[in-house]
Design a protein around this motif. Structure first.
Motif, PDB file in Angstrom:
ATOM      1  N   SER A  90       2.673  -0.660   4.082  1.00  0.00           N
ATOM      2  CA  SER A  90       2.471  -1.896   4.837  1.00  0.00           C
ATOM      3  C   SER A  90       1.285  -2.654   4.277  1.00  0.00           C
ATOM      4  O   SER A  90       0.283  -2.072   3.871  1.00  0.00           O
ATOM      5  N   THR A 133       0.850  -1.193   0.000  1.00  0.00           N
ATOM      6  CA  THR A 133       0.000   0.000   0.000  1.00  0.00           C
ATOM      7  C   THR A 133       0.883   1.239   0.000  1.00  0.00           C
ATOM      8  O   THR A 133       2.081   1.165   0.279  1.00  0.00           O
ATOM      9  N   LYS A 134       0.296   2.353  -0.292  1.00  0.00           N
ATOM     10  CA  LYS A 134       1.071   3.593  -0.304  1.00  0.00           C
ATOM     11  C   LYS A 134       1.557   3.975   1.084  1.00  0.00           C
ATOM     12  O   LYS A 134       2.501   4.771   1.225  1.00  0.00           O
ATOM     13  N   ALA A 135       0.912   3.415   2.109  1.00  0.00           N
ATOM     14  CA  ALA A 135       1.385   3.624   3.481  1.00  0.00           C
ATOM     15  C   ALA A 135       2.604   2.765   3.777  1.00  0.00           C
ATOM     16  O   ALA A 135       3.275   2.952   4.795  1.00  0.00           O
ATOM     17  N   ASP A 159      -4.442   2.408  -4.216  1.00  0.00           N
ATOM     18  CA  ASP A 159      -3.487   2.282  -3.108  1.00  0.00           C
ATOM     19  C   ASP A 159      -2.307   1.380  -3.431  1.00  0.00           C
ATOM     20  O   ASP A 159      -1.460   1.140  -2.577  1.00  0.00           O
TER      21      ASP A 159
END
Length: 482
Positions: free
Chosen positions: A342, A338-340, A350
């Motif tokens: 994780s 994901t772009k986060a 995403d």
């Protein structure tokens, strides 16, 4: 006994009736090209007769006519044809919006082209095949990274485009409802004016034309029911809720939280019209499409990550570590995240390539043995394009699933386009039938103009004759022999 000037009065009435008919004809000709104008006609009837003069006045069956009166100036209009036109107009509005939305989805996919998602997938698979031939090549690894980023960007672009379409539809719904509320307000205002004029004995034909034109425009926006009232007003409904009730209009609003239209604070279900098409596109077509794309992203990223971060998957750093220490742990880095940063991505908006891989090409796991020439992992990733997978509504490869999505959108777009064209033809047919009754025919009006002109001339000649008779009676009586 009738008046001596009865003939003059009779001729005057004939002139007035002919003059009124000529004025109505001129009004029709002047508005032949006016949108929404309804052909008008002067309705005449014989005026109340006088009892025929004689010894038995009032007792015999004989009566003497007094000429003609213009009873009313009426509109030549068929409410049944109006209803047919508005029903087809609702369908035209609905399918035009549906076709536009589906065409935008089809344009977002951009298939079949070299810039579409299918081409991005093909380049992705090809880069893994090339890497399997030279697993230690940094150039081949760079191509894998580039094509993987392009594929992720393609998914992101689809998500962004659909988000923009969704936002555009929401703005259009608000704009269309504002326009519709303005139209219903005008209808209620015209209701008031029309009722007052009818109560005073007048026939407000032109105001009724304006109101009918507004109702026609509203019918393209929503599935309305029109109910004429005895006082000349019309009530408009959507379902069981008032849109216009006499001199009152009620606002149509959109609840962005629930994506539901509301009328006078009550949730309503629209079945046809432009607004119904927009709401359905927003709540059904776009979410259904994105659900399939997101399912594809979820399955694709999970399958790629399960191989790239598998228990035996090795990147170049793992191979070097195992050469130094055969028991060294493997990094097992997921390829897509994901772009986060994780977890495995589950939505098209995403998905991105793992930043660790972007930072170092050595992190691409092409092997399953501590040998830089091993390409077992790259081969498995390349073979993934042939792997049968179980999706929510079908089983098949990723490519087949995507082709199904593209095919469904194409079929729906063609269907919507065909239904829009059919609705447009039906609207034109209904309008042509309506115009055959209510429209102005210049040829017919020219014939009427000549007919009424001749009546006017004849009435004028009749008054001239009566004038000569009265002149003889008044000026010649008692002058015999003079």
């Amino acid at each position: 006994m009738t008046s001596t000037f009865h003939g003059i009065e009779l001729g005057k009435r004939a002139i007035f009736a002919s003059s009124t008919a000529l004025s109505v004809t001129g009004h029709n000709i002047a508005n032949a090209n006016t949108e929404g104008y309804t052909r008008q006609k002067a309705i005449t009837e014989a005026s109340n007769p006088l009892t025929y003069p004689g010894m038995n006045a009032g007792k015999g069956p004989y009566q003497l006519g007094t000429g003609v009166d213009t009873k009313e100036i009426t509109r030549i209009r068929d409410s049944f044809l109006d209803g047919q036109f508005r029903t087809q107009n609702e369908q035209l509005g609905y399918w035009s919006v549906k076709q536009d939305t589906l065409a935008k989805i089809e344009q977002t996919l951009n298939e079949p082209t070299d810039n579409g998602l299918q081409a991005a997938f093909d380049r992705f698979w090809q880069s893994w095949e090339d890497l399997s031939k030279e697993p230690d090549s940094l150039a081949a690894r760079a191509v894998v990274l580039s094509n993987s980023q392009a594929l992720a960007d393609q998914f992101n672009q689809i998500s962004d485009s659909i988000d923009n379409v969704s936002l555009d539809i929401k703005n259009n719904i608000t704009t269309k409802m504002t326009e519709m509320n303005n139209l219903t307000k005008q209808v209620s205002e015209l209701n008031t004016q029309i009722a007052k004029m009818i109560a005073s004995g007048q026939q407000p034909n032109d105001l009724m034309d304006k109101r009918d034109l507004l109702v026609d425009r509203i019918s393209k926006m929503a599935d309305i029911q029109v109910k004429p009232m005895a006082n000349g007003m019309v009530d408009l409904y959507i379902g069981q809720e008032y849109l216009v009730n006499g001199d009152q209009s009620f606002s149509l609003t959109f609840d962005s939280a629930s994506n539901q239209p509301k009328l006078n604070g009550q949730s309503i279900t629209l079945k046809s019209g432009e607004i119904a098409g927009m709401v359905e596109s927003l709540t059904q077509d776009l979410p259904s499409f994105m659900a399939k794309i997101n399912e594809m992203v979820t399955m694709f990223s999970q399958e790629v990550n399960s191989i790239h971060a598998g228990v035996n998957a090795m990147n170049l750093d793992d191979i070097q570590n195992r050469k130094n220490d055969p028991t060294a742990p493997l990094e097992q880095i997921p390829f897509f995240v994901t772009k986060a940063g994780s977890g495995s991505p589950t939505t098209a908006g995403d998905i991105t390539v793992n930043p660790l891989i972007v930072a170092s090409l050595n992190k691409i796991a092409a092997a399953q043995a501590a040998n830089t020439g091993d390409a077992q992992n790259a081969n498995m990733l390349n073979d993934l394009k042939f792997k049968g997978l179980s999706f929510s509504n079908q089983s098949g490869t990723l490519n087949n699933f995507y082709r199904t999505i593209v095919g469904e959108i194409g079929i729906k777009t063609q269907e919507a386009m065909q239904k829009e064209n059919n609705a447009d033809l039906l609207v034109q047919h209904a309008e042509n039938r309506r115009q055959s009754v209510s429209g102005v025919s210049i040829d017919e009006e020219m014939i009427n103009m000549v007919r009424f002109q001749q009546s006017y001339n004849a009435a004028s000649r009749y008054i001239s004759v009566m004038d000569e008779i009265l002149d003889k009676l008044i000026n010649g009586t008692g002058r015999v022999g003079i």
